[in-house]
Design an enzyme around this catalytic site. Structure first.
Site, PDB file in Angstrom:
ATOM      1  N   HIS A 103       0.814  -1.211   0.000  1.00 42.14           N
ATOM      2  CA  HIS A 103       0.000   0.000   0.000  1.00 42.14           C
ATOM      3  C   HIS A 103       0.848   1.262   0.000  1.00 42.14           C
ATOM      4  O   HIS A 103       0.371   2.314  -0.418  1.00 42.14           O
ATOM      5  CB  HIS A 103      -0.942   0.009   1.204  1.00 42.14           C
ATOM      6  CG  HIS A 103      -2.095  -0.908   1.026  1.00 42.14           C
ATOM      7  ND1 HIS A 103      -2.032  -2.240   1.356  1.00 42.14           N
ATOM      8  CD2 HIS A 103      -3.339  -0.709   0.528  1.00 42.14           C
ATOM      9  CE1 HIS A 103      -3.192  -2.807   1.078  1.00 42.14           C
ATOM     10  NE2 HIS A 103      -4.006  -1.910   0.569  1.00 42.14           N
ATOM     11  N   GLY A 104       2.052   1.163   0.490  1.00 44.02           N
ATOM     12  CA  GLY A 104       2.849   2.376   0.452  1.00 44.02           C
ATOM     13  C   GLY A 104       4.037   2.331   1.376  1.00 44.02           C
ATOM     14  O   GLY A 104       4.108   1.508   2.288  1.00 44.02           O
TER      15      GLY A 104
END
Lengths: 461, 377
Positions: free
Chosen positions: A326-327
């Protein structure tokens, strides 16, 4: 260009749909689709179009070579090289800043001056989605689960498909690519009718629910240190619902847009907040990602075939990487690990027959667990997440809540919706006058709400 | 990979989404067309409603009161009701609205009017107000105290509130000052973003349903602005500070993070037209950069406040070659010995602090009108 923009909905989509059905079937139509997708992607940032084309061509070439080879070692090497190339691309653009920041922090702690270090790179939009799609392709070809793409045109038309490229769902070649390779359908009003059905419901979820909650949720999270018991829960529940309506809204819109082109996209959400345990939750939430993680990470790691300890290890590792996908942030690392822990605990309890017997209790526990996890997902930092969780636990005292009525109403409405209503995929689109009027009203309200559009939350990933 | 695991992977079938009956044919076409027509009709109805109700005064139909309180209208009324022409005019944004004319008169002996109006940006608003006062009182030659904010040069359109007040709008070339059908349609087109909006539609409906409430809100606001243009005194409370300071942090953080990366040429042009107008009327305005709460300044510094501040100062100083004015930079309130408590929020001061600011301005500008050669602190 956003899917929730007037330019897309009133210009790009109608123009592309009309032209798509007018172009002769076969390669001309595929070429048109590829051109439209590249235009759509290029309108975000044309500089990344060559990167998108270049990296996907590597996977196309690898797929063909793997399929053509009958030597296991050569096939394995080709697979490893293709996967490594994809992960290197993802790592370089997505995680370089994260590791640089972490290194900076470490150096600062050691008293080293780190001013003047290299600036961050801009992340190509959709890189996480198309990279994972490409990896699934080469792995599936390697496993013999799909035939290599019939031509580079088929492959590129699949990878760059504009309805999914920004925020998923993560497509498999064996599903959508096969539709492009198969006999292309003739125009049918039922296709655009179904498309309008999904598109409108998705847009309404985004514009009339998620975006109405967003300013209040943002405000609560930006004042995380001042939250009390009520406002802490309002922030967490508000975001829990906002994210669901935002992302499932996008996924519904993607399904709708795909219908306009005669394509069927996979389901990405199946009433996740009705889940009765963490495992069930991940069968219902962002299904294309959880299925990807299952098929290309969890199962190759050994899945749940080994001992309980191995299963726990595999779950933790899978969800740690799922969080990182996701990051580049420690909050996503903790969020992923937390889900790994939830799943491990559930797996262990289930193995020993210790899971609660009441469905309502299981649903409540799962929902609360998800809500707590979303706090890490949304908070700008780990200390901020800790503030919100302390507030939710009552450790920051009660507060004098001045919650906006809109937020309270949206949370109440959202909770009823996600718990009691059918999801979009459980509704059968019927060409009735009543449905047409309802959809028309929803579409009008959503279009009017587009005067101040916000990007879909998952576009940032 | 074991055969068992491979077969597990192979068995999975991805289901297709539910679809209309392909045999529906003509019914599906009618369904699609009806849905699109209903949506189009609703959108057009919403636009028509928004033009009629005009809740922000963007179009200028003037059929219903606006939901945004129009201090421009109240101030224009006050100017017309003055018993004698003002000798000193205070101009600026909401931050200037508590600079008391009575206190300025006590210090300078000049009949003072406060022409400050709400809104970030607003150099055009100040220019329009100066022109309007000159038109109402043609023989007057007032001095000017122009309180400019660092944010006065934010790239914003001229506020609709000024556009909705024809007496001021005409100086800004605003279409809404004209009322012909063609002009209304043009104004509607220019404000299509405002009219094609769910929020505007909700406000229009609210306006139609609660028309009297909107009117009484306006009259309440009218009572808050006194005859000399100043805002009615309101004592400081800790509760108000606690409520408003976070709002100003949020508002200005968003402003600097997303919008204010450079000075707006249009705002600069209105500022220069204002100086030119004042000079041509024989006035030497005192231009003051307004104070900002140091707490807010610290928060905004990493977002570019300091750079914008330097840019504004450089710009204004550069204008001294072309216009005659006195410039004082009072962004740092320590200069006038401010009371840290006497702020309503991050930018608005109570009269305790505005009086100290006035004392400092008078001491450092050479008086009002300025007697000493122009200079900068």
């Amino acid at each position: 260009m956003l899917l929730n923009s007037l330019q897309f909905l009133l210009l790009f989509l109608p123009a592309v749909t009309v032209a798509y059905w007018l172009v002769p079937r076969g390669r001309p139509r595929l070429a048109f689709l590829l051109g439209a997708s590249l235009l759509f992607y290029g309108l975000w940032d044309w500089r990344f179009v060559p990167l998108l084309l270049g990296t996907t061509l590597v996977d196309y070439g690898a797929g063909r070579l793997i399929a053509a080879s009958d030597r296991d070692r050569r096939r394995s090497l080709l697979l490893a090289a293709a996967v490594a190339a994809n992960l290197a691309l993802l790592g370089y653009f997505k995680y370089r800043g994260f590791f640089a920041d972490s290194l900076d922090g470490l150096l600062r702690a050691l008293g080293v001056d780190v001013s003047g270090r290299a600036p961050r790179f801009v992340m190509p939009v959709g890189v996480s989605f198309y990279t994972f799609a490409c990896i699934s392709y080469v792995v599936d070809v390697y496993r013999g689960m799909v035939q290599p793409a019939r031509s580079v045109l088929h492959y590129l038309a699949w990878v760059t498909l504009f309805p999914y490229i920004l925020a998923g769902p993560i497509l498999r070649y064996g599903h959508v690519g096969a539709q492009l390779e198969g006999e292309q359908p003739r125009f049918r009003w039922s296709l655009v009718g179904s498309g309008l059905f999904f598109l409108t419901l998705g847009l309404a979820k985004k514009m009339l629910v998620a975006d109405q909650m967003a300013p209040y949720v943002d405000r609560l999270f930006s004042h995380h240190a001042d939250l009390g018991l009520v406002t802490g829960w309002a922030a967490a529940l508000g975001y829990t619902l906002q994210l669901y309506f935002d992302f499932s809204g996008y996924s519904d819109m993607a399904v709708g847009v795909a219908f306009f082109l005669g394509l069927r996209f996979p389901q990405n959400f199946d009433s996740p907040y009705k889940a009765v345990n963490p495992s069930d939750f991940w069968r219902r939430w962002h299904m294309s990602l959880s299925q990807w993680l299952r098929d290309y990470l969890f199962i190759p790691l050994g899945g749940s075939w080994g001992s309980q300890r191995q299963t726990v290890r595999n779950l933790l590792l899978t969800f740690l990487l799922g969080g990182l996908w996701h990051g580049p942030s420690w909050t996503f690392v903790v969020w992923g690990l937390l889900w790994g822990v939830y799943l491990s605990v559930h797996s262990t309890l289930r193995r020993y027959g210790l899971t609660p017997g009441w469905t309502w209790l299981n649903r409540l526990l799962t929902f609360v667990a998800a809500t707590v996890a979303w706090v890490f997902f949304r908070a700008p930092s780990l200390p901020a997440a800790a503030d919100v969780l302390q507030a939710m636990a009552g450790l920051q005292g009660g507060d004098e809540p001045r919650l906006a009525r809109t937020l309270v109403a949206a949370i109440a409405f959202g909770l009823v919706w996600v718990n009691a209503m059918p999801n979009t995929w459980q509704l059968q689109p019927r060409p009735t006058r009543r449905w047409a009027v309802v959809l028309g009203l929803l579409l009008a309200a959503s279009l009017l709400a587009l005067s101040n559009p916000a990007a879909f939350l998952y576009v940032q990933f | 990979m074991s055969a068992a695991r491979r077969s597990t992977l192979k068995r999975r079938v991805i289901p297709d989404p539910p679809e209309m009956d392909p045999a529906a044919g003509d019914r599906a076409r009618r369904f699609f067309v009806l849905a699109v027509l209903v949506a189009a009709a609703c959108c057009l109805a919403a636009i028509a409603l928004n033009v009629y109700a005009d809740p922000y005064g963007a179009v200028g139909t003037h059929i219903l009161p606006t939901v945004t309180t129009s201090d421009r209208t109240v101030k224009a009324d006050r100017v017309e009701q003055l018993p004698a022409p003002p000798q000193l005019v205070v101009l600026g944004s909401s931050r200037s609205m508590r600079y008391e004319p009575a206190y300025l008169r006590q210090k300078t002996g000049l009949r003072t009017f406060n022409g400050g109006v709400n809104g970030i940006g607003g150099t055009g608003d100040a220019y329009a107000m100066a022109r309007f006062i000159a038109e109402v009182w043609p023989g007057s030659r007032p001095a000017y105290l122009w309180l400019v904010d660092v944010e006065s040069f934010v790239p914003f359109k001229i506020g609709n509130r000024t556009a909705n007040e024809p007496r001021l709008a005409k100086y800004l070339g605003q279409a809404t000052a004209r009322k012909g059908l063609g002009e209304l349609l043009r104004a509607a087109w220019e404000n299509r973003d405002v009219l094609f909006s769910l929020k505007t539609t909700k406000d229009s409906v609210r306006l139609l349903l609660f028309r009297e409430k909107a009117k009484s809100k306006q009259s309440r606001y009218r009572r808050q602005i006194l005859a000399d243009g100043v805002l009615k005194e309101r004592p400081w409370t800790a509760k108000e500070w606690e409520r408003r300071f976070p709002n100003s942090v949020e508002r200005y953080t968003a402003l600097y993070a997303t919008v204010y990366h450079n000075l707006d040429p249009a705002a600069q042009a209105w500022f220069e037209r204002g100086l030119d107008f004042m000079n041509r009327r024989g006035a030497r305005p005192v231009v003051v950069l307004t104070p900002i709460n140091p707490k807010l300044r610290r928060l905004l510094a990493p977002l570019g406040w300091e750079e914008r501040h330097r840019q504004v100062v450089r710009y204004i100083l550069g204008l001294r070659r072309r216009y005659d004015f006195v410039f004082l930079d009072l962004t740092d309130p320590r200069r006038f010995g401010y009371d840290p408590r006497e702020w309503y929020d991050g930018v608005h001061m109570t009269t305790v602090n505005t009086r100290r600011a006035i004392d400092w301005i008078l001491a450092h500008s050479g008086g009002i009108p300025p007697q000493a050669p122009a200079g900068r602190e």
